[in-house]
Design an enzyme around this catalytic site. Structure first.
Site, PDB file in Angstrom:
ATOM      1  N   LEU A  16      24.264  74.673  62.868  1.00  0.00           N
ATOM      2  CA  LEU A  16      25.089  75.394  61.907  1.00  0.00           C
ATOM      3  C   LEU A  16      26.572  75.282  62.202  1.00  0.00           C
ATOM      4  O   LEU A  16      27.399  75.473  61.328  1.00  0.00           O
ATOM      5  CB  LEU A  16      24.682  76.871  61.882  1.00  0.00           C
ATOM      6  N   GLY A  17      26.905  75.003  63.436  1.00  0.00           N
ATOM      7  CA  GLY A  17      28.314  74.902  63.813  1.00  0.00           C
ATOM      8  C   GLY A  17      28.430  74.647  65.292  1.00  0.00           C
ATOM      9  O   GLY A  17      27.470  74.786  66.053  1.00  0.00           O
ATOM     10  N   ASP A  69      34.877  87.940  68.920  1.00  0.00           N
ATOM     11  CA  ASP A  69      34.878  86.989  67.797  1.00  0.00           C
ATOM     12  C   ASP A  69      34.679  87.710  66.467  1.00  0.00           C
ATOM     13  O   ASP A  69      33.834  87.325  65.649  1.00  0.00           O
ATOM     14  CB  ASP A  69      33.800  85.926  67.999  1.00  0.00           C
TER      15      ASP A  69
END
Length: 623
Positions: A53-54, A176
């Site tokens: 996904l990343g 984050d």
């Protein structure tokens, strides 16, 4: 992480390698090992990735499935890699992450944080398996619907700030916070904060240290960009998130570097003075001028009482039986051995007890009658470990002469002697079907022997110090090993794979035991603490203190609700596993208690001590 998925899940047509260094991670479906790097394609022979996904500088997020779940098996796996030739530095970083993972599982109790399902390690790589949240991220909402208005931003603050208060209360900084990590869950429209793989435990001593720079730079506070993230850093990131949602403009384009200020008010639609003041205070570069707590922000929003939440579940499943009834135990029998007893083992039916002493003798006892049956013809080498076969026909001993010896329990004869360790054998376990005998040694290795062929079939290596204790789960699938340096490793026996290394005890691991369902691991240490941890995610559930000297033995009640621990302080303590509270302290031994075992029905407890005695303790029901 917040993409919408159709209700019916379709299996992937390919498998994705978890190895963050794999040159070509795509593999055809059905493969067991990556055809490019050779690594196993499933974590723990269970979790299978089918897309990435990343990725970041040293991490990658995978979309995966839990192959043991029939309904909606989707999950998220976050992988972290450690590069470089400095072995000690890498190990310090990995150990620091293990300690943080041990705290993170508690966070999944909050209904707006995803569950942490499992934790794995592979070749300088660590993986967190987390709940998949079906829904839409705030970033996707911004892209699809346009800029948020004041009421929407205020609602974001009201939903996120209590989560941050919960995290910060547990000494966790998320590191984050951004629109892509806030998901409006489809099923109930709750705002979920995801991706706490970047989260960090903050300690008083850690406040002064520079750590890893992690998170998304455009949302990160100045102190976080130099590796000194604080609780106020999350509040700064939340402020940046809000002005991004209000303006639709990337934070990089909203920040005026020459003046060090945020130029968002001229771009956003008009908002009230109160919200403007709150956002400006969240965005202050100086910690002295910024909010220091989520509670302070909520107070300025008119919320003085932090909303209470109902935990999703207990980390320890209830056994259905009250353990309060086990507070009273009486010593009903004492058997004299006349030597320091190092180990005992109980047959599955509870009828026979074996004891091994420092003089190299092995005694067999009739438990019900409390009588000595036989003394096996040993040869003077101190016995350190004992275990019965499941059928009770043979007994395994481990001694200081590096040997594993198989004895027949009816003829009392030696059947086999296996020599494969380079130092004394310290721990023994036998598989539930009797096919394998597992031995731990001071040579830092755990050997697996085939009981039928008498051959060494595998050697688990990787510990940095001698093995002090091992435990095998009731189904024989999982093996736990603890060493003299305080480390505990969990292995999958069939695949011979190291699943995870747990955060260290501060002293040698003296004893390990699995709960009957293999969901919980209990370890006792020379640091005088007992740690109760979740096996899959390694989360710390309880840390029990009370013994005055090292803990050398642990036993789990057959119903799983209580444990007994023996210590060099000559006491035995019984603990409520659900509550983490002390039930009773048994006294009577005059030397170190080296071993404790519950009877198969849980009504009696056996103990062995260096005072040269064995004791039988009987549960005394309350009158």
């Amino acid at each position: 992480m917040g993409e919408d998925w159709e209700d019916s899940y379709l299996p992937p047509h390919h498998m994705f390698c978890f190895n963050l260094h794999c040159p070509n991670p795509h593999n055809p479906d059905g493969m067991r090992f990556c055809q490019h790097c050779g690594q196993r394609l499933r974590l723990g022979d269970r979790y299978q990735a089918f897309s990435a996904l990343g990725s970041g500088q040293s991490s990658r997020t995978f979309m995966a499935v839990d192959t043991q779940k029939l309904f909606d098996p989707r999950c998220i796996v976050k992988g972290f890699a450690y590069d470089g030739d400095e072995v000690e530095r890498v190990e310090r970083s990995m150990e620091s992450f293990r300690q943080e993972v041990a705290q993170l599982e508690q966070l999944s109790q909050h209904p707006q944080l995803p569950d942490l399902y499992a934790y794995f390690e592979r070749d300088r790589q660590q993986f967190l398996v987390q709940e998949w949240i079906a829904g839409r991220t705030l970033l996707q909402q911004l892209q699809e619907e346009g800029c948020f208005d004041e009421s929407q931003v205020q609602q974001v603050l009201l939903e996120v700030l209590p989560i941050l208060h919960f995290l910060h209360t547990h000494q966790i900084v998320h590191r984050d916070i951004k629109p892509a990590n806030l998901i409006r869950r489809t099923e109930d429209a709750k705002l979920m904060l995801v991706d706490y793989g970047a989260a960090k435990v903050i300690t008083p001593s850690g406040l002064l240290k520079t750590g890893t720079v992690i998170g998304s730079a455009e949302y990160a506070a100045p102190e976080q960009l130099v590796g000194k993230a604080l609780f106020a850093s999350d509040l700064y990131s939340l402020g940046v998130t809000c002005i991004h949602l209000l303006t639709g403009v990337s934070p990089f384009d909203l920040f005026h570097a020459p003046s060090g200020t945020w130029l968002w008010r001229s771009v956003a639609a008009p908002v009230s003075d109160r919200l403007t003041q709150i956002l400006d205070k969240l965005l202050q570069s100086s910690l002295r001028d910024r909010y220091s707590s989520a509670a302070a922000v909520l107070a300025d929003l008119g919320i003085n009482n932090i909303p209470w939440f109902e935990p999703k579940k207990s980390l320890l499943a209830s056994t259905g039986a009250s353990v309060d009834q086990f507070k009273t135990w009486d010593c009903v029998d004492t058997w004299q051995v006349d030597a320091e007893v190092n180990a005992i083992a109980l047959s599955v039916d509870g009828n026979r007890l074996a004891s091994g002493d420092n003089d190299g003798n092995i005694q067999l006892w009739d438990v019900e009658q409390g009588k000595l049956i036989a003394i096996l013809p040993a040869d003077g080498q101190a016995i350190a470990a004992l275990a019965f076969s499941p059928d009770g026909q043979w007994l395994v001993s481990g001694d200081r002469a590096h040997r594993v010896i198989i004895w027949h329990t009816r003829t009392y004869k030696r059947l086999q002697t296996w020599v494969g360790h380079q130092a004394g054998v310290t721990a023994i376990a036998v598989a539930p079907d009797g096919q394998w005998v597992i031995s731990g040694s001071s040579d830092k290795a755990v050997n697996v022997w085939n009981g039928a062929t008498d051959k060494l079939i595998h050697r688990f290596a990787g510990h940095g110090a001698g093995i002090e204790a091992i435990a095998l789960s009731a189904d024989g699938h999982l093996l736990a090993s603890g060493d003299a340096d305080g480390a505990i490793k969990i292995w999958q026996v069939e695949t011979q794979e190291l699943l995870r290394t747990l955060s260290k005890h501060a002293g040698a691991v003296g004893a390990i035991a699995f709960s009957p369902d293999a969901e919980i691991l209990i370890s006792g240490s020379w640091d005088m603490t007992v740690q109760v941890r979740h096996v899959s995610a390694s989360g710390l559930i309880h840390k029990l203190s009370g013994h005055l000297l090292p803990i050398t033995s642990v036993a789990v009640h057959p119903e799983g609700g209580a444990i007994a621990t023996g210590s060099h302080d000559a006491t035995i303590k019984l603990w409520d596993l659900q509550r983490g509270s002390l039930l009773a302290t048994l006294t009577g031994h005059t030397g170190a208690v080296e071993s404790v075992i519950f009877g198969p029905d849980g009504t009696f407890l056996l103990s062995a001590s260096r005072d040269g005695t064995l004791k039988r303790w009987q549960h005394a029901p309350p009158s």
